[in-house]
Design an enzyme around this catalytic site. Structure first.
Site, mmCIF file in Angstrom:
data_model
loop_
_atom_site.group_PDB
_atom_site.id
_atom_site.type_symbol
_atom_site.label_atom_id
_atom_site.label_comp_id
_atom_site.label_asym_id
_atom_site.label_seq_id
_atom_site.Cartn_x
_atom_site.Cartn_y
_atom_site.Cartn_z
ATOM 1 N N GLU A 252 0.801 -1.223 0.000
ATOM 2 C CA GLU A 252 0.000 0.000 0.000
ATOM 3 C C GLU A 252 0.835 1.275 0.000
ATOM 4 O O GLU A 252 0.309 2.381 -0.123
ATOM 5 C CB GLU A 252 -0.950 -0.010 1.207
ATOM 6 C CG GLU A 252 -2.028 -1.074 1.123
ATOM 7 C CD GLU A 252 -1.558 -2.468 1.516
ATOM 8 O OE1 GLU A 252 -2.227 -3.444 1.124
ATOM 9 O OE2 GLU A 252 -0.526 -2.605 2.208
ATOM 10 N N HIS B 276 5.280 -14.809 -1.948
ATOM 11 C CA HIS B 276 4.642 -13.542 -1.594
ATOM 12 C C HIS B 276 5.679 -12.409 -1.501
ATOM 13 O O HIS B 276 5.439 -11.294 -1.967
ATOM 14 C CB HIS B 276 3.897 -13.699 -0.266
ATOM 15 C CG HIS B 276 3.172 -12.482 0.194
ATOM 16 N ND1 HIS B 276 2.017 -12.034 -0.413
ATOM 17 C CD2 HIS B 276 3.429 -11.614 1.190
ATOM 18 C CE1 HIS B 276 1.603 -10.937 0.189
ATOM 19 N NE2 HIS B 276 2.445 -10.660 1.177
ATOM 20 N N VAL C 56 9.921 -5.746 4.161
ATOM 21 C CA VAL C 56 9.410 -7.055 3.763
ATOM 22 C C VAL C 56 10.499 -8.076 4.066
ATOM 23 O O VAL C 56 11.636 -7.929 3.606
ATOM 24 C CB VAL C 56 9.038 -7.102 2.260
ATOM 25 C CG1 VAL C 56 8.429 -8.436 1.899
ATOM 26 C CG2 VAL C 56 8.099 -5.968 1.900
#
Length: 158
Positions: A67, A97, A90
């Protein structure tokens, strides 16, 4: 240069323009909050160290790293910013993913940089494990937030 060969918090003080007349947007991910909070602290402290006024540093949060692109895009539409910094983390897991998120954010920020009137600074840590993230968010390799703040000031002056 590999981060392991460079401290993210080291830079030439004299090469940084005065930021006292600049306004910055910062979009930070809520995911991995210990890491992203440390990145945010480094960013804000470094911006202020170089003259940015607290009221000219506008922080917005988004749920996750994916986002960040939307948040940065919305900030470009609001106007008034000299640069926008995105901050996220991340950490690689057992599924693909990680690759999708990292690639999507990277492409999204690159697209925004190519089409926006102001620079968007990429502050997404993409690490193999939590320790690497800690090392890059105020640990032994410095703070990527510091580096992003310096980049934002320099690019705003560009």
């Amino acid at each position: 240069m590999a981060t392991s060969l460079h401290n993210l918090s080291e830079y030439d003080l004299e090469s940084v323009p005065d930021a006292s007349n600049m306004c910055f947007g910062v979009v930070v991910s809520e995911w991995n909050p210990d890491v992203t909070g440390a990145l945010l602290d480094g960013t804000v402290q470094t911006l202020q160290k170089h003259g940015a006024l607290p009221e000219n540093i506008h922080v917005k949060t988004v749920p996750g790293s994916f986002e960040l692109v939307y948040g940065a895009h919305r900030m470009t539409l609001n106007g008034g910013y000299d640069a926008i910094i995105i901050l996220g983390c991340v950490i690689k897991g057992e599924t693909p993913h990680f690759d999708y998120i990292c690639q999507g954010v990277t492409y999204g920020i690159a697209r925004l940089n190519a089409t926006s009137e102001i620079p968007i600074i990429y502050g997404l840590l993409t690490t193999n494990n939590l320790q690497q993230a800690i090392d890059r968010s105020g640990g032994k390799l410095g703070n990527k937030g510091d580096e992003c703040a310096i980049d934002a000031i320099k690019m705003a002056k560009f």
